[in-house]
Design a protein around this motif. Structure first.
Motif, PDB file in Angstrom:
ATOM      1  N   LEU A   6      46.663  42.746  30.599  1.00 11.55           N
ATOM      2  CA  LEU A   6      46.763  42.585  32.058  1.00 11.55           C
ATOM      3  C   LEU A   6      47.016  43.937  32.723  1.00 11.55           C
ATOM      4  CD1 LEU A   6      48.876  39.288  32.201  1.00 11.55           C
ATOM      5  CD2 LEU A   6      46.426  39.533  32.675  1.00 11.55           C
ATOM      6  N   GLU A   7      47.826  44.764  32.067  1.00 12.16           N
ATOM      7  CA  GLU A   7      48.095  46.113  32.596  1.00 12.16           C
ATOM      8  C   GLU A   7      46.795  46.934  32.629  1.00 12.16           C
ATOM      9  OE1 GLU A   7      50.406  47.578  33.956  1.00 12.16           O
ATOM     10  OE2 GLU A   7      52.293  46.586  33.516  1.00 12.16           O
ATOM     11  N   ALA A   8      45.996  46.798  31.538  1.00 12.22           N
ATOM     12  CA  ALA A   8      44.722  47.558  31.459  1.00 12.22           C
ATOM     13  C   ALA A   8      43.790  47.112  32.577  1.00 12.22           C
ATOM     14  CB  ALA A   8      44.079  47.333  30.097  1.00 12.22           C
ATOM     15  N   ILE A   9      43.775  45.801  32.849  1.00 15.76           N
ATOM     16  CA  ILE A   9      42.910  45.273  33.917  1.00 15.76           C
ATOM     17  C   ILE A   9      43.404  45.794  35.265  1.00 15.76           C
ATOM     18  CG2 ILE A   9      42.182  43.171  35.124  1.00 15.76           C
ATOM     19  CD1 ILE A   9      42.305  41.724  32.392  1.00 15.76           C
ATOM     20  N   LYS A  10      44.719  45.843  35.423  1.00 11.91           N
ATOM     21  CA  LYS A  10      45.302  46.345  36.690  1.00 11.91           C
ATOM     22  C   LYS A  10      44.909  47.826  36.866  1.00 11.91           C
ATOM     23  CE  LYS A  10      49.900  46.963  37.102  1.00 11.91           C
ATOM     24  NZ  LYS A  10      50.359  48.296  37.539  1.00 11.91           N
ATOM     25  N   GLU A  11      45.072  48.600  35.776  1.00 11.92           N
ATOM     26  CA  GLU A  11      44.721  50.041  35.844  1.00 11.92           C
ATOM     27  C   GLU A  11      43.238  50.222  36.152  1.00 11.92           C
ATOM     28  OE1 GLU A  11      48.301  50.552  35.738  1.00 11.92           O
ATOM     29  OE2 GLU A  11      47.030  52.344  35.904  1.00 11.92           O
ATOM     30  N   ASP A  12      42.460  49.208  35.690  1.00 10.17           N
ATOM     31  CA  ASP A  12      41.008  49.290  35.849  1.00 10.17           C
ATOM     32  C   ASP A  12      40.579  48.765  37.222  1.00 10.17           C
ATOM     33  OD1 ASP A  12      38.592  49.969  34.949  1.00 10.17           O
ATOM     34  OD2 ASP A  12      38.438  48.481  33.349  1.00 10.17           O
ATOM     35  N   GLY A  13      41.548  48.632  38.139  1.00 12.92           N
ATOM     36  CA  GLY A  13      41.233  48.153  39.490  1.00 12.92           C
ATOM     37  C   GLY A  13      41.162  46.651  39.606  1.00 12.92           C
ATOM     38  N   GLY A  14      41.712  45.923  38.568  1.00 12.97           N
ATOM     39  CA  GLY A  14      41.757  44.448  38.660  1.00 12.97           C
ATOM     40  C   GLY A  14      40.413  43.797  38.412  1.00 12.97           C
ATOM     41  N   PRO A  24      52.394  42.347  40.079  1.00 16.21           N
ATOM     42  CA  PRO A  24      50.944  42.200  40.316  1.00 16.21           C
ATOM     43  C   PRO A  24      50.198  41.599  39.133  1.00 16.21           C
ATOM     44  CG  PRO A  24      51.535  44.530  40.159  1.00 16.21           C
ATOM     45  CD  PRO A  24      52.810  43.746  40.212  1.00 16.21           C
ATOM     46  N   VAL A  25      50.738  41.754  37.917  1.00 14.64           N
ATOM     47  CA  VAL A  25      49.971  41.206  36.787  1.00 14.64           C
ATOM     48  C   VAL A  25      50.004  39.692  36.785  1.00 14.64           C
ATOM     49  CG1 VAL A  25      50.275  43.246  35.306  1.00 14.64           C
ATOM     50  CG2 VAL A  25      51.807  41.304  35.037  1.00 14.64           C
ATOM     51  N   LEU A  26      50.985  39.078  37.483  1.00 13.07           N
ATOM     52  CA  LEU A  26      50.993  37.606  37.561  1.00 13.07           C
ATOM     53  C   LEU A  26      49.758  37.135  38.326  1.00 13.07           C
ATOM     54  CD1 LEU A  26      52.230  34.832  37.073  1.00 13.07           C
ATOM     55  CD2 LEU A  26      53.676  35.177  39.099  1.00 13.07           C
ATOM     56  N   ASP A  27      49.445  37.845  39.424  1.00 13.78           N
ATOM     57  CA  ASP A  27      48.249  37.449  40.199  1.00 13.78           C
ATOM     58  C   ASP A  27      46.976  37.684  39.384  1.00 13.78           C
ATOM     59  OD1 ASP A  27      49.898  38.847  43.091  1.00 13.78           O
ATOM     60  OD2 ASP A  27      49.958  36.818  42.246  1.00 13.78           O
ATOM     61  N   ILE A  28      46.973  38.770  38.621  1.00 12.28           N
ATOM     62  CA  ILE A  28      45.793  39.046  37.776  1.00 12.28           C
ATOM     63  C   ILE A  28      45.653  37.936  36.730  1.00 12.28           C
ATOM     64  CG2 ILE A  28      44.813  40.595  36.032  1.00 12.28           C
ATOM     65  CD1 ILE A  28      46.025  42.930  37.587  1.00 12.28           C
ATOM     66  N   ALA A  29      46.800  37.522  36.157  1.00 15.73           N
ATOM     67  CA  ALA A  29      46.789  36.451  35.137  1.00 15.73           C
ATOM     68  C   ALA A  29      46.224  35.167  35.730  1.00 15.73           C
ATOM     69  CB  ALA A  29      48.206  36.229  34.613  1.00 15.73           C
ATOM     70  N   LYS A  30      46.677  34.830  36.943  1.00 21.59           N
ATOM     71  CA  LYS A  30      46.205  33.581  37.563  1.00 21.59           C
ATOM     72  C   LYS A  30      44.714  33.666  37.869  1.00 21.59           C
ATOM     73  CE  LYS A  30      50.597  32.033  39.526  1.00 21.59           C
ATOM     74  NZ  LYS A  30      51.371  31.824  40.772  1.00 21.59           N
ATOM     75  N   GLY A  31      44.277  34.857  38.299  1.00 22.25           N
ATOM     76  CA  GLY A  31      42.843  35.040  38.600  1.00 22.25           C
ATOM     77  C   GLY A  31      42.011  34.910  37.343  1.00 22.25           C
ATOM     78  N   LEU A  32      42.502  35.494  36.270  1.00 23.96           N
ATOM     79  CA  LEU A  32      41.798  35.452  34.975  1.00 23.96           C
ATOM     80  C   LEU A  32      41.725  34.009  34.475  1.00 23.96           C
ATOM     81  CD1 LEU A  32      40.621  37.743  33.330  1.00 23.96           C
ATOM     82  CD2 LEU A  32      42.779  37.912  32.101  1.00 23.96           C
ATOM     83  N   GLU A  33      42.846  33.289  34.613  1.00 21.93           N
ATOM     84  CA  GLU A  33      42.895  31.889  34.157  1.00 21.93           C
ATOM     85  C   GLU A  33      41.860  31.071  34.925  1.00 21.93           C
ATOM     86  OE1 GLU A  33      46.631  29.878  34.767  1.00 21.93           O
ATOM     87  OE2 GLU A  33      45.732  27.933  34.384  1.00 21.93           O
ATOM     88  N   LYS A  34      41.824  31.266  36.250  1.00 21.86           N
ATOM     89  CA  LYS A  34      40.893  30.480  37.076  1.00 21.86           C
ATOM     90  C   LYS A  34      39.455  30.761  36.655  1.00 21.86           C
ATOM     91  CE  LYS A  34      39.900  29.438  41.984  1.00 21.86           C
ATOM     92  NZ  LYS A  34      38.425  29.506  41.706  1.00 21.86           N
ATOM     93  N   GLU A  35      39.148  32.047  36.459  1.00 16.79           N
ATOM     94  CA  GLU A  35      37.783  32.425  36.059  1.00 16.79           C
ATOM     95  C   GLU A  35      37.421  31.817  34.710  1.00 16.79           C
ATOM     96  OE1 GLU A  35      37.798  36.930  37.318  1.00 16.79           O
ATOM     97  OE2 GLU A  35      35.970  36.426  36.192  1.00 16.79           O
TER      98      GLU A  35
END
Ligand code: SDX
Length: 428
Positions: free
Chosen positions: A276-284, A336-347
């Motif tokens: 999740l951190e890598a995705i955040k660093e990568d601009g989400g 912020p990684v919680l929002d990324i996690a939820k977005g990833l889960e939805k996708e």
């Protein structure tokens, strides 16, 4: 329904009895297979279709997303029980009454000191050592200081070994974390509850009073309950097979800790946060990581997704996801990684590749977000998993030993060279 299975090999039929569990699961008892067929065995890499034992501890239904410890639902236990009650339930089979629980906790407290010599072992590790390697070594080393906990043939000796490890393991968990932080390695406070004492040992600063945060305490207690047992997973099977040679409880647990460390198993909770951190660093850019997860030429997997047994939602993931929202808002933590996690889960839940393979979030997908909000360093996440799984490992080891199960020794199908005469050096 017939109570037998028939197998035909080269025109000969063989019958094998069916075993039916209390939840109507059916197994083919093939104990006589090799002897009656003159050497034929089954083969099942990863044991996807093979039961190693009959067990009365935990029931999973992967299709329905059901998890029960000794018949009680994980939802009820996470909501209504505390971790020490659940530990007692798993190990002894019944929820304790107030008196029994108090005695169990008192016996554990008596064992909550660790020989000071153990500090020489932890001092020998570099600060950069991964905490899972440290805690596995320390758990194994406990045997040297508690030799009577090895041959536990009597119920009394087994009980003493059990309260001993339940008293000492949390101290080792706290020491493992504090060593990396350059903090003094101290002991707990026997006036506190089991999990409250764990928090104080982990987080107490030598120059200030420790005040328990109820939100943190309740969150950790619930996380430990959710991780407490999970039938014959990789690390539990390791504990059982190690113990089947009559190796002691502590070294069997050390073997389980080592198996849990793998990123495909308990190590996934650390790998999820790193992902999740890598995705955040990568601009989400979650789409890029979804594509990587589906690309067979790319070893990347969506960590925290998929499960050998759950082909529906992991019931623990549902509870943890709800708790993550509550804990972060109660602690006023923005992550912020919680929002990324939820977005990833939805996708993922809408992606055909994941839908076809029944890949859902598992227990590791959200747990790291809570651990992080509680102030636990990422490399300690899997150690926290092992603290939660400790009573389950103990219960499974005890069931195996009291059930007098034979030493575990699988067979194989040999596919190497057939006989060939020795080749002297001049002919190689
Ligand atoms: C735990 O067993 C337990 O009970 C464990 C546990 C416990 O409490 O003890 O629940 C704790 O270990 C949870 C799992 C944590 N691990 C991860 O999150 C790591 C990521 N997940 C995977 O590596 C995988 O899903 C496993 C290891 C969990 C399960 O693997 P399986 O059952 O061996 O399934 P598989 O590898 O055969 O996968 C089936 C298909 C494959 O695709 P195809 O070959 O059919 O095309 O699904 C794909 C896999 O490539 N797949 C994934 C995936 N998980 C499976 N693709 C992308 N991302 C993933 N996460």
């Amino acid at each position: 329904m017939s109570d037998k299975a028939t197998l035909e090999i080269n025109g000969t039929s063989y019958e094998f009895p069916l075993v039916k569990g209390t939840e109507n699961e059916i197994g083919i008892d093939i104990k006589t297979l090799r002897s009656v067929t003159g050497g034929v065995i089954t083969i099942d890499p990863g044991y996807k279709n093979t039961g190693s034992c009959e067990s009365a501890i935990t029931f999973l239904d992967g299709e329905k997303g059901i998890l029960r410890y000794r018949g009680y639902s994980i939802e009820d236990l996470a909501e209504k029980a505390d971790f020490l009650e659940v530990a007692y339930l798993l190990i002894f089979g019944e929820l304790p009454n107030a008196e029994t629980l108090e005695k169990f906790h008192a016996d554990i407290k008596k064992e909550s000191l660790v020989d000071e010599e153990m500090k020489k072992i932890i001092d020998a590790f570099p600060k950069s050592a991964h905490p899972m390697g440290v805690i596995a070594s320390l758990t194994s080393a406990l045997t040297a200081f508690n030799p009577t906990s090895v041959n536990v043939d009597s119920e009394e000796a087994m009980y003493n070994a059990i309260v001993r490890i339940l008293g000492k393991f949390p101290v080792l968990v706290a020491w493992t974390m504090r060593k990396r932080q350059g903090l003094p390695l101290e002991y707990g406070d026997t006036s506190l509850g089991y999990v409250e004492n764990v928090l104080k040992m982990m987080f107490r600063k030598p120059n200030e009073e420790y005040v328990t945060n109820k939100v943190v305490l309740d969150a950790l207690d619930k996380l430990l309950i959710l991780h407490a047992d999970h039938e014959q997973n990789c690390s539990t099977s390791t504990v059982r097979i190690t113990g089947s040679s009559h190796a002691g409880l502590f070294v069997s647990l050390a073997a389980g800790i080592s198996a849990l460390w793998g990123p495909l198993h308990g190590g996934a909770n650390q790998a999820v946060i790193e992902m999740l951190e890598a995705i955040k660093e990568d601009g989400g850019d979650t789409k890029k990581y979804m594509a990587k997860a589906k690309d067979k030429s790319d070893p990347f997997r969506l960590m925290g997704f998929g499960h050998r047994v759950y082909k529906n939602f992991d019931p623990r993931a549902k509870i943890i996801k709800k708790s993550a929202d509550e804990v972060l808002s109660n602690l006023g933590v923005e992550d912020p990684v919680l929002d990324i996690a939820k977005g990833l889960e939805k996708e993922a839940l809408e992606d055909q590749y994941f839908v076809d393979r029944k890949l859902y979030p598992n227990v590791d997908f959200y747990s790291g977000i809570i651990y992080r909000a509680l102030g636990i360093p990422t490399e300690m996440f899997t150690v926290m998993f092992s603290l939660g799984r400790l009573p389950g490992w103990i219960a499974q080891w005890k069931e195996m030993r009291l059930g007098k199960e034979p030493i575990g020794r699988p067979r194989q199908i040999y596919t190497g060279e057939t006989y060939r005469p020795f080749k002297t050096m001049d002919k190689r």
